[in-house]
Design an enzyme around this catalytic site. Sequence first.
Site, PDB file in Angstrom:
ATOM      1  N   ASP A  90     -74.821  41.384  -2.986  1.00 45.07           N
ATOM      2  CA  ASP A  90     -74.406  40.056  -2.536  1.00 45.07           C
ATOM      3  C   ASP A  90     -74.949  39.010  -3.515  1.00 45.07           C
ATOM      4  O   ASP A  90     -76.099  39.079  -3.961  1.00 45.07           O
ATOM      5  CB  ASP A  90     -74.920  39.788  -1.114  1.00 45.07           C
ATOM      6  CG  ASP A  90     -74.210  38.615  -0.459  1.00 45.07           C
ATOM      7  OD1 ASP A  90     -73.438  38.841   0.487  1.00 45.07           O
ATOM      8  OD2 ASP A  90     -74.417  37.463  -0.917  1.00 45.07           O
ATOM      9  N   ASN A 140     -68.999  40.406   9.952  1.00 41.30           N
ATOM     10  CA  ASN A 140     -68.607  39.147  10.577  1.00 41.30           C
ATOM     11  C   ASN A 140     -67.085  39.120  10.678  1.00 41.30           C
ATOM     12  O   ASN A 140     -66.390  39.420   9.712  1.00 41.30           O
ATOM     13  CB  ASN A 140     -69.095  37.963   9.733  1.00 41.30           C
ATOM     14  CG  ASN A 140     -70.614  37.902   9.670  1.00 41.30           C
ATOM     15  OD1 ASN A 140     -71.294  38.134  10.675  1.00 41.30           O
ATOM     16  ND2 ASN A 140     -71.169  37.602   8.503  1.00 41.30           N
ATOM     17  N   HIS A 180     -65.573  43.391   4.771  1.00 36.63           N
ATOM     18  CA  HIS A 180     -66.799  43.848   4.112  1.00 36.63           C
ATOM     19  C   HIS A 180     -67.880  44.122   5.140  1.00 36.63           C
ATOM     20  O   HIS A 180     -67.975  43.456   6.172  1.00 36.63           O
ATOM     21  CB  HIS A 180     -67.290  42.836   3.077  1.00 36.63           C
ATOM     22  CG  HIS A 180     -67.411  41.432   3.589  1.00 36.63           C
ATOM     23  ND1 HIS A 180     -66.325  40.602   3.751  1.00 36.63           N
ATOM     24  CD2 HIS A 180     -68.479  40.717   4.011  1.00 36.63           C
ATOM     25  CE1 HIS A 180     -66.714  39.436   4.227  1.00 36.63           C
ATOM     26  NE2 HIS A 180     -68.030  39.477   4.413  1.00 36.63           N
TER      27      HIS A 180
HETATM   28  P1  5GP Z   1     -69.282  36.725   5.109  1.00 34.42           P
HETATM   29  O1  5GP Z   1     -69.944  35.409   5.357  1.00 34.42           O
HETATM   30  O2  5GP Z   1     -67.788  36.579   4.855  1.00 34.42           O
HETATM   31  O3  5GP Z   1     -69.596  37.780   6.141  1.00 34.42           O
HETATM   32  O4  5GP Z   1     -69.935  37.294   3.778  1.00 34.42           O
HETATM   33  C1  5GP Z   1     -69.460  36.980   2.504  1.00 34.42           C
HETATM   34  C2  5GP Z   1     -70.575  37.291   1.548  1.00 34.42           C
HETATM   35  O5  5GP Z   1     -70.016  37.362   0.263  1.00 34.42           O
HETATM   36  C3  5GP Z   1     -71.674  36.234   1.515  1.00 34.42           C
HETATM   37  O6  5GP Z   1     -72.911  36.838   1.852  1.00 34.42           O
HETATM   38  C4  5GP Z   1     -71.638  35.712   0.083  1.00 34.42           C
HETATM   39  O7  5GP Z   1     -72.920  35.483  -0.436  1.00 34.42           O
HETATM   40  C5  5GP Z   1     -70.928  36.834  -0.657  1.00 34.42           C
HETATM   41  N1  5GP Z   1     -70.124  36.412  -1.796  1.00 34.42           N
HETATM   42  C6  5GP Z   1     -69.216  35.404  -1.821  1.00 34.42           C
HETATM   43  N2  5GP Z   1     -68.631  35.329  -3.035  1.00 34.42           N
HETATM   44  C7  5GP Z   1     -69.197  36.339  -3.772  1.00 34.42           C
HETATM   45  C8  5GP Z   1     -68.998  36.768  -5.115  1.00 34.42           C
HETATM   46  O8  5GP Z   1     -68.188  36.230  -5.881  1.00 34.42           O
HETATM   47  N3  5GP Z   1     -69.762  37.812  -5.539  1.00 34.42           N
HETATM   48  C9  5GP Z   1     -70.651  38.438  -4.713  1.00 34.42           C
HETATM   49  N4  5GP Z   1     -71.353  39.462  -5.239  1.00 34.42           N
HETATM   50  N5  5GP Z   1     -70.859  38.048  -3.447  1.00 34.42           N
HETATM   51  C10 5GP Z   1     -70.134  37.007  -2.982  1.00 34.42           C
END
Ligand code: 5GP
Length: 114
Positions: free
Chosen positions: A30, A87, A100
């Site tokens: 992440d 989520n 994810h």
């Molecule tokens: P969500 O909030 O949708 O459950 O989690 C999305 C996750 O993706 C977040 O923890 C955020 O830090 C991560 N994330 C968003 N954009 C990127 C990216 O471009 N690269 C990586 N490695 N993580 C990302």
Amino acid sequence: MSECVFCRIVARKVPASIVQDDGDVLAFRDLNPQAPVHLLLIPKSHIASVSDVTMEQAPIVGQLLGLANRLAKQAGLMDSGYRLVINCGSGAGQSVFHLHLHLLGGRPFRWPPG
Ligand code: 5GP
Ligand code: ZN
């Protein structure tokens, strides 16, 4: 080319710290880690959220769990424990609409999460 950032990571159009590329699923670190170990595990094919998984696609969720199991062991998290999070929807904190699984470990976690 898809606008989806995780599809772009799959296509190697956006850089990511990839820890496992395993056929239909991919794991990478992440960008904004919430724990010493914070991996994202995704299907390579685009599914917007867990609520969009069809019966035909359900085996991919099993593959994500199998990969999570292996990576948690690899990261030495079996004794300390770890947390798996999906989520679903913006109200629950989903910000990237490509399914994810978060694998979090290396620190204590409270329950309920808040
Ligand atoms: P969500 O909030 O949708 O459950 O989690 C999305 C996750 O993706 C977040 O923890 C955020 O830090 C991560 N994330 C968003 N954009 C990127 C990216 O471009 N690269 C990586 N490695 N993580 C990302
Ligand atoms: Zn996508």
